[in-house]
Design a protein around this motif. Sequence first.
Motif, PDB file in Angstrom:
ATOM      1  N   LEU A   1       0.835  -1.202   0.000  1.00  0.00           N
ATOM      2  CA  LEU A   1       0.000   0.000   0.000  1.00  0.00           C
ATOM      3  C   LEU A   1       0.871   1.253   0.000  1.00  0.00           C
ATOM      4  O   LEU A   1       0.682   2.169  -0.805  1.00  0.00           O
ATOM      5  N   ILE A   2       1.852   1.269   0.904  1.00  0.00           N
ATOM      6  CA  ILE A   2       2.748   2.430   0.959  1.00  0.00           C
ATOM      7  C   ILE A   2       3.533   2.516  -0.350  1.00  0.00           C
ATOM      8  O   ILE A   2       3.736   3.597  -0.898  1.00  0.00           O
ATOM      9  N   GLY A   3       3.946   1.364  -0.837  1.00  0.00           N
ATOM     10  CA  GLY A   3       4.659   1.323  -2.115  1.00  0.00           C
ATOM     11  C   GLY A   3       3.813   1.932  -3.221  1.00  0.00           C
ATOM     12  O   GLY A   3       4.320   2.645  -4.098  1.00  0.00           O
ATOM     13  N   ALA A   4       2.522   1.667  -3.170  1.00  0.00           N
ATOM     14  CA  ALA A   4       1.623   2.209  -4.191  1.00  0.00           C
ATOM     15  C   ALA A   4       1.631   3.729  -4.145  1.00  0.00           C
ATOM     16  O   ALA A   4       1.623   4.407  -5.176  1.00  0.00           O
ATOM     17  N   ILE A   5       1.695   4.251  -2.928  1.00  0.00           N
ATOM     18  CA  ILE A   5       1.729   5.713  -2.793  1.00  0.00           C
ATOM     19  C   ILE A   5       3.017   6.255  -3.413  1.00  0.00           C
ATOM     20  O   ILE A   5       2.994   7.266  -4.130  1.00  0.00           O
ATOM     21  N   VAL A   6       4.121   5.556  -3.152  1.00  0.00           N
ATOM     22  CA  VAL A   6       5.395   5.985  -3.738  1.00  0.00           C
ATOM     23  C   VAL A   6       5.305   5.952  -5.263  1.00  0.00           C
ATOM     24  O   VAL A   6       5.716   6.890  -5.948  1.00  0.00           O
ATOM     25  N   LEU A   7       4.741   4.883  -5.773  1.00  0.00           N
ATOM     26  CA  LEU A   7       4.612   4.762  -7.234  1.00  0.00           C
ATOM     27  C   LEU A   7       3.797   5.925  -7.794  1.00  0.00           C
ATOM     28  O   LEU A   7       4.165   6.566  -8.772  1.00  0.00           O
ATOM     29  N   LEU A   8       2.687   6.191  -7.125  1.00  0.00           N
ATOM     30  CA  LEU A   8       1.833   7.294  -7.563  1.00  0.00           C
ATOM     31  C   LEU A   8       2.599   8.602  -7.541  1.00  0.00           C
ATOM     32  O   LEU A   8       2.539   9.398  -8.480  1.00  0.00           O
ATOM     33  N   ALA A   9       3.360   8.785  -6.464  1.00  0.00           N
ATOM     34  CA  ALA A   9       4.101  10.035  -6.301  1.00  0.00           C
ATOM     35  C   ALA A   9       5.081  10.242  -7.454  1.00  0.00           C
ATOM     36  O   ALA A   9       5.354  11.364  -7.845  1.00  0.00           O
ATOM     37  N   PHE A  10       5.610   9.147  -7.975  1.00  0.00           N
ATOM     38  CA  PHE A  10       6.556   9.284  -9.082  1.00  0.00           C
ATOM     39  C   PHE A  10       5.874   9.160 -10.437  1.00  0.00           C
ATOM     40  O   PHE A  10       6.538   9.033 -11.462  1.00  0.00           O
ATOM     41  N   GLY A  11       4.556   9.123 -10.401  1.00  0.00           N
ATOM     42  CA  GLY A  11       3.826   9.148 -11.647  1.00  0.00           C
ATOM     43  C   GLY A  11       3.647   7.800 -12.317  1.00  0.00           C
ATOM     44  O   GLY A  11       3.425   7.737 -13.530  1.00  0.00           O
ATOM     45  N   TYR A  12       3.754   6.737 -11.568  1.00  0.00           N
ATOM     46  CA  TYR A  12       3.490   5.421 -12.151  1.00  0.00           C
ATOM     47  C   TYR A  12       2.153   4.920 -11.660  1.00  0.00           C
ATOM     48  O   TYR A  12       1.696   5.263 -10.571  1.00  0.00           O
ATOM     49  N   ASN A  13       1.517   4.105 -12.465  1.00  0.00           N
ATOM     50  CA  ASN A  13       0.240   3.522 -12.088  1.00  0.00           C
ATOM     51  C   ASN A  13       0.493   2.286 -11.232  1.00  0.00           C
ATOM     52  O   ASN A  13       0.990   1.273 -11.726  1.00  0.00           O
ATOM     53  N   PRO A  14       0.147   2.354  -9.953  1.00  0.00           N
ATOM     54  CA  PRO A  14       0.461   1.221  -9.067  1.00  0.00           C
ATOM     55  C   PRO A  14      -0.237  -0.071  -9.480  1.00  0.00           C
ATOM     56  O   PRO A  14       0.338  -1.153  -9.349  1.00  0.00           O
ATOM     57  N   PHE A  15      -1.461   0.050  -9.969  1.00  0.00           N
ATOM     58  CA  PHE A  15      -2.171  -1.180 -10.347  1.00  0.00           C
ATOM     59  C   PHE A  15      -1.440  -1.878 -11.482  1.00  0.00           C
ATOM     60  O   PHE A  15      -1.220  -3.079 -11.463  1.00  0.00           O
ATOM     61  N   GLU A  16      -1.052  -1.056 -12.438  1.00  0.00           N
ATOM     62  CA  GLU A  16      -0.341  -1.611 -13.576  1.00  0.00           C
ATOM     63  C   GLU A  16       0.979  -2.235 -13.108  1.00  0.00           C
ATOM     64  O   GLU A  16       1.315  -3.367 -13.449  1.00  0.00           O
ATOM     65  N   ALA A  17       1.691  -1.475 -12.277  1.00  0.00           N
ATOM     66  CA  ALA A  17       2.985  -1.952 -11.805  1.00  0.00           C
ATOM     67  C   ALA A  17       2.838  -3.277 -11.079  1.00  0.00           C
ATOM     68  O   ALA A  17       3.544  -4.243 -11.363  1.00  0.00           O
ATOM     69  N   TYR A  18       1.907  -3.319 -10.137  1.00  0.00           N
ATOM     70  CA  TYR A  18       1.739  -4.557  -9.364  1.00  0.00           C
ATOM     71  C   TYR A  18       1.196  -5.686 -10.239  1.00  0.00           C
ATOM     72  O   TYR A  18       1.552  -6.851 -10.059  1.00  0.00           O
ATOM     73  N   TYR A  19       0.344  -5.314 -11.166  1.00  0.00           N
ATOM     74  CA  TYR A  19      -0.169  -6.369 -12.055  1.00  0.00           C
ATOM     75  C   TYR A  19       1.001  -7.062 -12.748  1.00  0.00           C
ATOM     76  O   TYR A  19       1.092  -8.282 -12.770  1.00  0.00           O
ATOM     77  N   TRP A  20       1.902  -6.269 -13.279  1.00  0.00           N
ATOM     78  CA  TRP A  20       3.019  -6.877 -14.008  1.00  0.00           C
ATOM     79  C   TRP A  20       3.986  -7.588 -13.075  1.00  0.00           C
ATOM     80  O   TRP A  20       4.595  -8.583 -13.452  1.00  0.00           O
TER      81      TRP A  20
END
Lengths: 512, 388, 297, 350
Positions: free
Chosen positions: D29-48
Amino acid sequence: MERTPIIEMKGIVKVYPDGTKALKGVDLTVYKGEILGLLGENGAGKTTLMKILFGMLHPTSGKIFIRGEEVRFKSPSDAIAHGIGMVHQHFTLVEVFDALHNIILGMEGHGLFSKIDVDRATEKLQKLMEDLNFKVPLDVPVEDLPVGVQQRIEILKMLFRDVDVLILDEPTAVLTPLEVEELFAVLKKLKAEGKTIIFISHKLNEVMELTDRVTVIRKGEVIGTVNTSEATPQLLARMMVGRDVVLRIQKPPKEPGEPILEIRDLWVKGDRGEEAVGGLSFEVRAGEIFGIAGVEGNGQTELIEAITGLRRPEKGQILLNGVEITGRSPRELYEAGMAHIPEDRTHMGLILNMTVTENAILGLQWMKEFQRWKGTIDWNRAREHTRRLIEEFEIVAPGVDAPVKSLSGGNQQKLIVAREVSKKPVLIVASQPTRGVDVASTEYIRNYLVKLRNEGKAVLLVSADLDEVVQLSDRMGIIYEGEFMGIVKPEEVTTEEIGMMMGGIRYEEIRK
Amino acid sequence: ISPGKEETQTKGAIAIVYDVGGRGDLSFNDMAYLGASKAAKDFNLELVELQSNSEDDYVKNLETLASQKKYLVIIAVGFMMTDAVKQVADEYPDQKFAIIDGYIPDKDNVMSILFKENEGSALAGALAGLIAANDGKDKVGIVLGMEIPVLYKFEAGYRFGVKWAEDYYKQKTGNDVSIDVIYQYTGTFNDAAKGKAAARAQLAQGAWVIYQVAGGTGLGVFDAVSEVLDSQGKKMGPPFAIGVDSAQDWIKPGVIIASMMKRVDVGVYTAVKDAVEGTFKGGIVELGLKEDGVGISSVDDVMAMFNSLPEDTQKQKLKDLGFNSKDELKQYLEQTRAQVPAWIWEAVNDLKGKIITGTIKVPAPMDKEGIEKVRAAKTWQEMMELAK
Amino acid sequence: MNVGDVLTILFTSLMAMVPIVLTSVGAAWSERAGVVSIGYEGVLLMSAFFGAIFAELAHNAIVGLVGGIVVGVLLGMLHGALTVYLKGDHVIPGIGINLLALGVVPFGILAYWGTAGQHQLPDDAQMWHIRTPYGELSPMVFVTIAIAIVTWWVLFKTPLGLRVRSVGENPEAADALGINVEKYRFWSTVYGHALAGLGGAFMSVDWLGLVHKTMSGGRGFIALANMVFSGWNPLVSLIGGWLFGFFDALATWLAPKHIIPGQFILMLPYIMTIIIVAGIIGKARPPKWDGRPYKRE
Amino acid sequence: MKKSGSELLKSLNFRPFIESLIAIFVGFLIGAIVLLAFGYNPFEAYYWLFQGALGSTRGIASTLKYATPIMLTALTFAIGTRTGIFNIGAEGSFYFGAIAAVIFTNVWDNMLFGLVMGMLLGALWALPAAVLKVYRGVHEVISTIMLNWIGWFFVLWLIVGPYANPNDPNKTIRIPVDARLPEIGYGLSIAIIIAVVAALLTYFLLWHTTMGFGMRASGMNEKAARYAGMNPKMAVMWSFLIGGLLSGLGGAMKIMGEGPTYAISQGGANIYGFGFDGIGVSLVGRNHPLGIILAAIFFGMLRAGTALMQAQAQVPLEIIKVIQGIIVITVAIPSLYDLIKKAIHRGAAQ
Ligand SMILES: Nc1ncnc2c1ncn2[C@@H]1O[C@H](COP(=O)(O)OP(=O)(O)OP(=O)(O)O)[C@@H](O)[C@H]1O
Ligand SMILES: Nc1ncnc2c1ncn2[C@@H]1O[C@H](COP(=O)(O)OP(=O)(O)OP(=O)(O)O)[C@@H](O)[C@H]1O
Ligand SMILES: [Mg+2]
Ligand SMILES: [Mg+2]
């Protein structure tokens, strides 16, 4: 006489995070200048109640009034600020610090960054010690000091903070009679100075001697409060346990048999290289309880360690059943028929982080009984064994797979006794077997030792509790600085004579 | 495929897999990125980069990319990927690969791009040796990273150049000189402090020019040399450091006299270009002095390298260095080079020419035994024997 | 070996000792209070990076050093919150912090300066040094010595130190005397990490004048070994850290002589450490409650 | 038999497992926030990430491949912890296991021989720390850190010198074909099975043998262990040796069971770092062999998923490392479970 309550606790409930309901609405009143005894079985909630009063625990509900004013303690420093001090059941000393630093910790004076003013603190302490008429060495790491001294340090710690109320949680459990006497003198003196004392003990005679009133707790509830002058030990015991307790041990006369344990001119060195045991010789026979009495720190620990294989003797011989066993390992000794109830239950007798079952077979793990293949442990059989012990010894435990630390002290001790006895030994070495154990369990354990003796086992008993030694022993040796001042039958000597021997006078000299 | 139709849409993709050093290794990974990004821009391609966390990732990374079947070419950076590329190339015969520094001679879909670092290092050695000789010094140094056989080529080339310089100097001036090479494998590519200590020790022991072949560790070499200059109140050497792999001179102008460039960027660019134009051929491509695959950096090379940095970075860096414009930097670099007499530069060029024509051959030992022989050789001619 | 060589080795070792000693001293203090951390490697790296940014923004190396301290403080607070207040494991967060640093720093260098992997600090962001032909000496060397001595003095001579040691030896005892165990442990952790942060910033803004993505080079772990070596004593940490730096510098100086294979020369500081510990120092006893969370109930 | 099965199940505590799952979830969850902060889509990232790690047989194979060496080094650390020692020497033993495999399979090209020699040399390299600890009281943190470095340089010397591959000096000589571990498929060898068996055996050793009982007892309370007739000194010795043996096995299998190279790369690039990673795995697995199996697979997933996460979601490796760091940090907080429970209770009460 109109008395003012200094402390009132009302409806105190404490539920521990794991759901244990330790206190179920306790009311407690303490009057200024009195000594109040607090009695109860192991696990009754005495310590919990006192820790709440001292600010170490927060009550789940309930109110506390000090001098009529409601208080809410966040931490012990609040309690100390209100003049309440506590000496804990398990000493809370920083072992590597010396007495001085243990005492001044948190009250060093000046700023946090200035040099500690050792001289001023020493001065104040010297005066305190003079007033109370006792001495502790201030500059020795406390881990090198005997427990009696450690306890004085604990008391000094609180007095140094000028408290009015002193809580003492089982202060006498580890003391010798002499030390108890000295402690009582100090406490009476404090009372005379107007201090209030709450005194917890499992020893009814002490409570009878010292206190003004007694409050009895059972299973988290107050059973009642009585004036000591109107109470008897039997009454108190009944209040605590809920049934009659036999305070005198029945011991039929018995002719001892063959010598089981023989000690010949044994010399043992202590941790610091001193002669702790200096040439002891004695024997323990089948069907006999041989007691060793003496002020703690006179070589008992080293002697027991040497006999049980935990310490290598300098010279001399130890024979078990006529076979020399000097220098054998504990494991070999168990296999040769020795069992050992160690004095330090939490640090040696048990591994607190292991389960009841694991502790119940500690030291027995090599027995065929628990092995399906050699070298493995069959835990199902071990659990069976544990259940048997629990049943036979009436141990109260949440379950065989519960951590042993969740057992009360008395039950922990019973478990050790049960385990050691289950080794089917010919010799039981019992060191402080009832220290800190409540009356009911004490009764049980003492009776059990007598039962073993009646069955023809040899029992070597070491206890700081002189009553215990006198009551249980068939013969007893009084040890002083590693030597026996005399080996006598308890019924043939007076308490005064024993006291003189414990002080270093030989029996022959007394008799002259 | 008709080029130049849809400008906004990329026309395909290329992928690059870095080895564990990753971007910022100051070595072949950075240079590969340079080439790949330039190619991506020029040919309007999408560039996908994969970093490797450890050596175990190579197969995985290559396979992941190959299985996507969308890349014109997949570039694997570093000799450590050789086996991984071989395996994945067999599994995906339709996928084109290029590998930097890895030797894969016999696959149609793999282009192996190799560099003759020994030749470039020989020029570095000649430069160092002549600077020392000219200043009446008798020692030069080389600080290397971990002792791995790839570095033997650098060390050997450098030694060769130094020996050649002795000979050249004698012929030019008639004076006998003997220049020792102080060499040291620091055991790491990652610890600038260690490089600094090593360079310090070499400087204390009399090294006049130090060639660094140590990745991040080498940064410490620059710092050590610059400290010595500072302590003498000098802005420019000698003593000098020599950079490696890319034109590193801009990192510490004045301290770094030149760099031995290994044009991985050119190699990568060529591979992509071949793939785009349909002329991609499997097999070995070896780039030496002749092909401009290696060489000693010129001021223009350095400026080109500098220009490849982002705008902001360039501005900031100029400010940090105390220059108002790129021209000032350029002048400063030229001035630095002017600390070394022109005949030395000509001599280095001379050696370059001879290597290109093949009259001089530089040894390229592949293993410990080989480098020991080079170390034992007394003259460059003796070393040249080893090259045959 | 002449005087110049000796001086070179001496200066090199004095500079090399700074990050190790600072980290060891900080770690010793923190562990004296009972909090273990193995994240110092990551702290060194991150504070080297952020310290450089601070120094550049302020055009002042001292601000950079302070910035390093700030980074250390923040990471120490994170570690303290996890271990002291949330009673978490003491070792795991350190592993996480080390991983974090390996991500943050390379990414940060590229993102902030635009250069991959490394960045050179401008002169005005670098510390002033005493310059000699044999090497440079930073004022931080003296500051480090002072910090070690003062930390030792405070730890063993003052009320503060007494309390800190008490919460690491027996928090129950301290608690019973009204000492706020959590507070002392927390701030001790912060102090420990702050010193490591200073050490990290020293590496970039002072010692080397550059940032590199892996510049901590295992010093965080060496510092831990040095702390144990010292028996959790800041003063001995100072000596131990210098000795390690000395053997390292000596090895580096000997390496070009090629008396034995280079790899064996590189082992020298490590072998010497073991010999010294096994031969002279022997048993070290950690604080009794080191690494154990303290819960009242 | 049935009874003992259910007893086993009862004796296992699932709370740590659930706690870890929650912690991991919070970490993501926190990682998702970091991803968002850097402009990446967390769902996409985690999906892959999960697609790469578990989405295909090949993905699963590589997850397990990554899990293998760290499982073994984690066991080393766990055995140490259970015996009361902070053994971080897995790294060094791993090197020696690897080089032993290279050396000895080329002496006698036999798989078993290679594995055994790997284990032996791994244990051998743990011996100095054990002896120094038992007889000189040298703290294992010092000795193991120093031994790791010494071993590292020693092995580097072996790699580049005596055992360099004459045909391809960028690696050592290879494991002969006959001595390589058989492949299950997709590059996954039977090493994973051996590792899991090793974990189970370790579990059995620690919890079902008198020796393991002695080791655990010594780790928790040396005095009591001595009192109970156990030998804490030998427990420490065995802990180091068995630990070294397991890491040695890990090192050997790393080289014997993992293509395409079947050799140690120059600079030791493919044998470095597994010991340190093992510490994290062990701690996340709560120092329990069965927990370690799961934790190692979890770490394997994180690593197997990075390729697709980079390639498809374009998340750079550095950010992935940051997220992994965050996940590891959250795992340190056991009380997360309680905190969440409390919050839920409070929420429900209102
Ligand atoms: N930290 C704790 N967590 C959970 N339960 C506890 C805890 N401490 C005490 N208890 C429980 O609270 C009850 C009261 O314990 P307490 O220590 O107050 O007893 P006590 O009267 O002092 O006993 P003893 O005579 O053995 O000292 C017991 O049932 C005990 O199991
Ligand atoms: N973590 C815990 N969880 C559950 N119960 C606990 C815990 N810690 C202590 N207790 C309980 O607290 C009670 C008293 O604890 P304490 O440590 O005072 O007992 P003790 O000193 O061993 O007993 P005794 O006073 O008889 O010597 C015991 O009944 C024990 O069961
Ligand atoms: Mg109690
Ligand atoms: Mg109690």
